[in-house]
Design a protein around this motif. Structure first.
Motif, short mmCIF file in Angstrom:
data_model
loop_
_atom_site.label_atom_id
_atom_site.label_comp_id
_atom_site.label_asym_id
_atom_site.label_seq_id
_atom_site.Cartn_x
_atom_site.Cartn_y
_atom_site.Cartn_z
N ILE A 102 0.84 -1.18 0.00
CA ILE A 102 0.00 0.00 0.00
C ILE A 102 0.88 1.24 0.00
CG2 ILE A 102 -0.23 0.11 2.52
CD1 ILE A 102 -3.20 0.90 2.03
N ASP A 103 0.50 2.24 -0.80
CA ASP A 103 1.23 3.51 -0.89
C ASP A 103 0.40 4.63 -0.27
OD1 ASP A 103 3.05 2.09 -2.40
OD2 ASP A 103 2.43 2.96 -4.32
N TYR A 104 1.06 5.48 0.49
CA TYR A 104 0.43 6.70 1.01
C TYR A 104 1.14 7.87 0.33
CZ TYR A 104 -1.04 3.41 4.60
OH TYR A 104 -1.56 2.32 5.26
N GLY A 105 0.38 8.75 -0.31
CA GLY A 105 1.01 9.82 -1.07
C GLY A 105 0.45 11.19 -0.73
N ILE A 106 1.30 12.19 -0.91
CA ILE A 106 0.89 13.58 -0.77
C ILE A 106 1.67 14.39 -1.80
CG2 ILE A 106 2.61 14.13 1.01
CD1 ILE A 106 0.42 15.96 2.27
N GLY A 107 1.02 15.40 -2.37
CA GLY A 107 1.72 16.19 -3.37
C GLY A 107 0.86 17.33 -3.89
N LEU A 108 1.34 17.94 -4.95
CA LEU A 108 0.65 19.05 -5.58
C LEU A 108 0.07 18.59 -6.91
CD1 LEU A 108 3.18 21.96 -4.93
CD2 LEU A 108 1.04 21.49 -3.70
N ASN A 109 -1.10 19.10 -7.21
CA ASN A 109 -1.79 18.79 -8.47
C ASN A 109 -2.17 20.10 -9.15
OD1 ASN A 109 -4.93 18.60 -9.47
ND2 ASN A 109 -3.66 16.97 -10.28
N THR A 110 -1.99 20.15 -10.45
CA THR A 110 -2.46 21.30 -11.21
C THR A 110 -3.29 20.79 -12.38
OG1 THR A 110 -1.82 23.35 -12.33
CG2 THR A 110 -0.39 21.45 -12.66
N SER A 111 -4.31 21.53 -12.72
CA SER A 111 -5.16 21.13 -13.84
C SER A 111 -5.66 22.37 -14.57
CB SER A 111 -6.34 20.27 -13.37
OG SER A 111 -7.04 20.90 -12.32
N LEU A 112 -5.76 22.25 -15.87
CA LEU A 112 -6.32 23.30 -16.72
C LEU A 112 -7.67 22.80 -17.21
CD1 LEU A 112 -6.08 26.00 -18.23
CD2 LEU A 112 -5.01 24.72 -20.11
N VAL A 113 -8.74 23.43 -16.74
CA VAL A 113 -10.09 22.99 -17.09
C VAL A 113 -10.84 24.13 -17.77
CG1 VAL A 113 -10.15 21.32 -15.21
CG2 VAL A 113 -11.05 23.63 -14.83
N HIS A 114 -11.98 23.79 -18.37
CA HIS A 114 -12.80 24.75 -19.09
C HIS A 114 -14.21 24.73 -18.51
CE1 HIS A 114 -9.54 25.03 -22.04
NE2 HIS A 114 -9.48 23.71 -21.94
N PRO A 115 -14.45 25.47 -17.43
CA PRO A 115 -15.77 25.43 -16.78
C PRO A 115 -16.90 25.86 -17.71
CG PRO A 115 -14.16 26.54 -15.39
CD PRO A 115 -13.53 26.37 -16.73
N ASP A 116 -18.02 25.16 -17.63
CA ASP A 116 -19.18 25.55 -18.42
C ASP A 116 -20.27 26.16 -17.55
OD1 ASP A 116 -20.08 23.36 -17.07
OD2 ASP A 116 -20.58 22.17 -18.84
N ARG A 117 -19.93 26.45 -16.30
CA ARG A 117 -20.86 27.13 -15.39
C ARG A 117 -20.18 28.40 -14.89
NH1 ARG A 117 -25.40 26.21 -12.27
NH2 ARG A 117 -25.41 27.17 -10.21
N LEU A 118 -20.62 29.54 -15.42
CA LEU A 118 -20.06 30.82 -15.07
C LEU A 118 -21.13 31.74 -14.48
CD1 LEU A 118 -17.95 31.64 -18.27
CD2 LEU A 118 -17.14 30.62 -16.14
N THR A 119 -20.69 32.59 -13.56
CA THR A 119 -21.57 33.60 -12.99
C THR A 119 -21.16 34.97 -13.52
OG1 THR A 119 -21.84 32.30 -10.97
CG2 THR A 119 -22.42 34.63 -10.85
N ASP A 120 -22.11 35.70 -14.03
CA ASP A 120 -21.86 37.07 -14.49
C ASP A 120 -21.61 37.95 -13.26
OD1 ASP A 120 -21.98 39.69 -15.39
OD2 ASP A 120 -23.63 39.30 -16.80
N PRO A 121 -20.39 38.48 -13.09
CA PRO A 121 -20.09 39.25 -11.88
C PRO A 121 -20.85 40.58 -11.82
CG PRO A 121 -18.27 39.39 -13.43
CD PRO A 121 -19.24 38.40 -13.99
N TYR A 122 -21.39 41.04 -12.95
CA TYR A 122 -22.11 42.31 -12.98
C TYR A 122 -23.57 42.15 -12.55
CZ TYR A 122 -17.98 43.08 -15.80
OH TYR A 122 -16.68 43.12 -16.24
N SER A 123 -24.19 41.05 -12.97
CA SER A 123 -25.60 40.84 -12.63
C SER A 123 -25.82 39.79 -11.54
CB SER A 123 -26.39 40.43 -13.88
OG SER A 123 -25.97 39.14 -14.31
N GLY A 124 -24.81 38.93 -11.36
CA GLY A 124 -24.95 37.84 -10.39
C GLY A 124 -25.70 36.64 -10.95
N ASN A 125 -26.09 36.68 -12.23
CA ASN A 125 -26.84 35.59 -12.85
C ASN A 125 -25.89 34.56 -13.47
OD1 ASN A 125 -29.31 36.86 -12.27
ND2 ASN A 125 -29.18 38.08 -14.15
N ILE A 126 -26.39 33.34 -13.61
CA ILE A 126 -25.64 32.28 -14.29
C ILE A 126 -25.67 32.55 -15.79
CG2 ILE A 126 -25.51 29.80 -14.75
CD1 ILE A 126 -24.87 30.52 -11.89
#
Length: 199
Positions: free
Chosen positions: A151-175
């Motif tokens: 069995i292995d126990y691990g710890i480390g750093l992860n980075t990911s580049l994703v493309h979210p399809d759920r955004l909030t308009d910061p001006y209106s607060g709407n999705i």
């Protein structure tokens, strides 16, 4: 298609384990990641049909889970693997990643002790969309449980580049409607903790 590929990988793992191929390494891993920062950039049409852009760094934390199966070759102090499974990333991204991994052990027989681990690859979004990128770097410690099991126990750093399809308009607060999103990128940094069972 993606589920069929995952099933095929699991069948290969089982077949290879049954055959007892010399030098073969395989197993499963699971764990959690805690995102600590993200660089978010997006452009979209507002409700008034103006093009808006955002570019910000966020530090809100978010917990995600993951589970992987892996298969590869072990030789000397090194293990080279192909990993596939399911990962959460950020607040809403869910991915099926395929990654190439490399582990380097202090002990030449790789049965126990400290090792450095790294992996990089691509992630296929659960709901379709653009391909994502992932990379890991960390430390692990292997504990021997029996002649063939560890069995292995691990710890480390992860980075990911994703493309979210759920955004909030910061001006209106709407999705923002998905069809109004012109571009969306998030570069995430996370602390990753894992347990891996090796057969």
């Amino acid at each position: 298609m993606r589920r069929s590929a995952l099933v095929a990988i699991l069948v290969l793992l089982g077949t290879a384990a049954y055959a007892g191929t010399p030098g073969l390494v395989w197993g499963v891993s699971w764990g959690t990641s805690v995102s600590f920062a993200s660089w978010d950039r997006a452009s979209f049409l507002t409700a008034d049909r103006y093009l808006a852009e955002t570019d910000e760094i966020n530090t809100a934390g978010h917990f995600n889970g993951f589970i992987d199966a892996y298969m590869g070759i072990g030789t000397g102090r090194n293990e080279l693997t192909i990993n596939a499974g399911w990962h959460g990333a950020g607040g809403s991204a869910r991915l099926f990643p395929v990654m190439l991994g490399w582990n380097w052990f202090r002990n030449a027989d790789r049965t126990e002790g400290l090792f450095i681990r790294t992996a990089a690859g691509a992630g296929f979004p659960e709901n379709g969309g653009k391909l994502c990128g992932l990379a890991d770097l960390g430390l692990g410690i292997r504990q021997r449980l029996s002649r063939r099991l560890s069995i292995d126990y691990g710890i480390g750093l992860n980075t990911s580049l994703v493309h979210p399809d759920r955004l909030t308009d910061p001006y209106s607060g709407n999705i923002v409607n998905k069809e109004d999103i012109r571009s969306s990128k998030s570069l995430l940094g996370a602390l990753k903790m894992s347990i891996r069972l090796n057969f």
